[in-house]
Design an enzyme around this catalytic site. Structure first.
Site, short mmCIF file in Angstrom:
data_model
loop_
_atom_site.label_atom_id
_atom_site.label_comp_id
_atom_site.label_asym_id
_atom_site.label_seq_id
_atom_site.Cartn_x
_atom_site.Cartn_y
_atom_site.Cartn_z
N GLY A 49 0.88 -1.18 0.00
CA GLY A 49 0.00 0.00 0.00
C GLY A 49 0.91 1.22 0.00
O GLY A 49 1.78 1.34 0.87
N GLN A 188 -5.43 -8.75 -2.42
CA GLN A 188 -5.49 -7.74 -1.35
C GLN A 188 -6.94 -7.41 -0.96
O GLN A 188 -7.21 -7.05 0.19
CB GLN A 188 -4.78 -6.44 -1.79
CG GLN A 188 -3.29 -6.56 -1.91
CD GLN A 188 -2.88 -6.89 -3.34
OE1 GLN A 188 -3.62 -7.54 -4.09
NE2 GLN A 188 -1.69 -6.46 -3.73
N ASP A 229 -1.38 4.91 -6.51
CA ASP A 229 0.05 4.76 -6.20
C ASP A 229 0.86 5.95 -6.70
O ASP A 229 1.86 6.32 -6.08
CB ASP A 229 0.56 3.44 -6.77
CG ASP A 229 -0.03 2.29 -5.96
OD1 ASP A 229 -1.16 1.88 -6.27
OD2 ASP A 229 0.61 1.88 -4.98
N ASN A 239 -2.77 2.66 -10.25
CA ASN A 239 -3.28 1.95 -9.06
C ASN A 239 -3.23 0.47 -9.39
O ASN A 239 -2.87 0.06 -10.50
CB ASN A 239 -4.70 2.43 -8.72
CG ASN A 239 -5.14 1.94 -7.35
OD1 ASN A 239 -4.40 2.06 -6.36
ND2 ASN A 239 -6.31 1.35 -7.26
N LYS A 240 -3.59 -0.35 -8.44
CA LYS A 240 -3.51 -1.80 -8.59
C LYS A 240 -4.08 -2.27 -9.92
O LYS A 240 -5.13 -1.80 -10.35
CB LYS A 240 -4.25 -2.43 -7.41
CG LYS A 240 -4.36 -3.93 -7.39
CD LYS A 240 -3.04 -4.65 -7.49
CE LYS A 240 -1.97 -4.23 -6.51
NZ LYS A 240 -0.62 -4.71 -6.85
O1 MRU Z 1 0.71 -3.90 -4.60
P1 MRU Z 1 0.07 -3.13 -3.48
O2 MRU Z 1 -0.79 -3.99 -2.59
O3 MRU Z 1 1.08 -2.31 -2.71
O4 MRU Z 1 -0.91 -2.12 -4.23
C1 MRU Z 1 -1.69 -1.25 -3.44
C2 MRU Z 1 -2.57 -0.37 -4.22
O5 MRU Z 1 -2.57 -0.35 -5.43
C3 MRU Z 1 -3.40 0.61 -3.44
O6 MRU Z 1 -4.62 0.85 -4.06
C4 MRU Z 1 -2.63 1.93 -3.33
O7 MRU Z 1 -1.33 1.70 -2.87
C5 MRU Z 1 -3.30 2.89 -2.42
S1 MRU Z 1 -3.27 2.32 -0.74
C6 MRU Z 1 -3.89 3.57 0.23
#
Ligand code: MRU
Length: 330
Positions: A49, A188, A229, A239-240
């Protein structure tokens, strides 16, 4: 069930990292006394995150300064942490802050860096509250909100970004139901968002990622709230992986689509999302979702961790400084 969710605990010169890979089955902690342990926890998604990655890295720098309080050793730790995950802006924001603290006046380096790491942590907690306050004003009564990945307390230094807005919304009867997408390949949403919602008593319905468009078409989603991100000047948002498909469906079915992120996620040095570096992860993450698959020969895997949603498709950006629209000039 306790509602306190803390992905990191700092005390006595140690960082305790909640191992998110084990959730929801088990609550297990990793003890970190070196920056290298923190770097590996970030790479392996034990801590993940964007905002909390930055906070963990800041503590990693502080840990190294305790062990070896020389600027050159600390700088090496900063370089190591910067190589962990390339996409999220918050990691680099936090490491820049730590670098500035390192370069400050002489004195007790280790104390100074610890103070800075704690400050970065506290600031993110405050930013989460501010986003929730701004975001909740957009919601009408009893909305059904779809969210993606995990953007809650596990992903930040406070109550979360998109999930923080949902939490405030639920407390004020503005959110009646949350749809959490599974978020393949690592899950996640299924593992972490569902766990957080259950702990907080927020009604949550888990869906597979490929069910979101059908749900929107059926008129069962009033709003989509996701995290970010890295956000470019024109609003293009990484984002993810899978967020882009949600944005396509939301646009098609007329569902408002908001990004919730603190200003520390914005990268106004980038004109557009084309310049965002997308992390590609180990194919094993995809292969292990189907038992026996790894034994087949000749199967190729593409495993990008993030995608980029065009800024023009995003209804608004809910930030700690209010609800904003691109172009961003700060
Ligand atoms: O690969 P991750 O689990 O770190 O990806 C997380 C995300 O894409 C979240 O949506 C993003 O970091 C925002 S978290 C407040």
């Amino acid at each position: 069930m306790s509602t306190v969710i803390e992905p990191l605990r700092w005390g006595n010169g140690e960082l305790w990292i909640l191992d998110q890979r084990k959730l929801p089955a088990r609550v297990a902690w990793i003890r970190a006394r070196r920056a290298e342990t923190v770097a590996r926890a970030i790479e392996s998604l034990a801590v993940r995150g964007a905002p909390v990655i930055g906070i963990a890295a800041a503590y990693g720098v502080a840990l190294e300064a305790r062990r070896q309080p020389t600027p050159s050793r600390v700088r090496r730790a900063i370089e190591r942490l910067a190589r962990t995950r390339p996409t999220g802006r918050n990691l680099f924001y936090a490491l820049d802050e730590m670098t500035r603290a390192l370069e400050g006046r002489p004195g007790d380096l280790s104390r100074r860096l610890e103070r800075k790491a704690r400050e970065i942590h506290r600031r993110d907690a405050r930013a989460c509250l501010a986003m929730a306050r701004h975001g909740v004003l957009l919601l009408a009564e009893g909305e059904r909100v779809l969210t993606y990945c995990n953007t809650g307390a596990l992903a930040t230094g406070g109550i979360g970004t998109a999930l923080g807005v949902i939490r405030f919304g639920h407390q004020r009867r503005k959110v009646s139901e949350v749809f959490a997408c599974e978020t393949r390949p690592v899950g996640q949403g299924a593992r972490l968002t569902v766990w957080e919602c259950a702990k907080l008593g927020i009604p949550v319905t888990l869906i597979c990622d490929n069910m979101a468009a059908a749900l929107m078409k059926a008129g069962r989603v009033d709003r989509v709230l996701v995290g970010a991100d890295r956000i470019a000047r024109n609003g293009d948002t990484s984002n993810k992986i899978g967020t882009l498909s949600l944005a396509v469906a939301a646009r098609r079915f007329g569902v408002p689509f908001h990004v919730v992120a603190p200003l520390t996620t914005f990268d106004t040095s980038l004109l557009s999302g084309r310049a965002i570096r997308i992390e590609e992860r180990d194919p094993a993450e995809v292969l292990r979702t189907v038992p026996g698959l790894h034994r087949l020969r000749g199967v190729q895997v593409w495993n990008p961790a993030f995608d980029v949603t065009p800024g023009a498709w995003i209804t608004s950006f809910i930030t700690d400084h209010g609800v904003l629209h691109p172009p961003f000039r700060f």
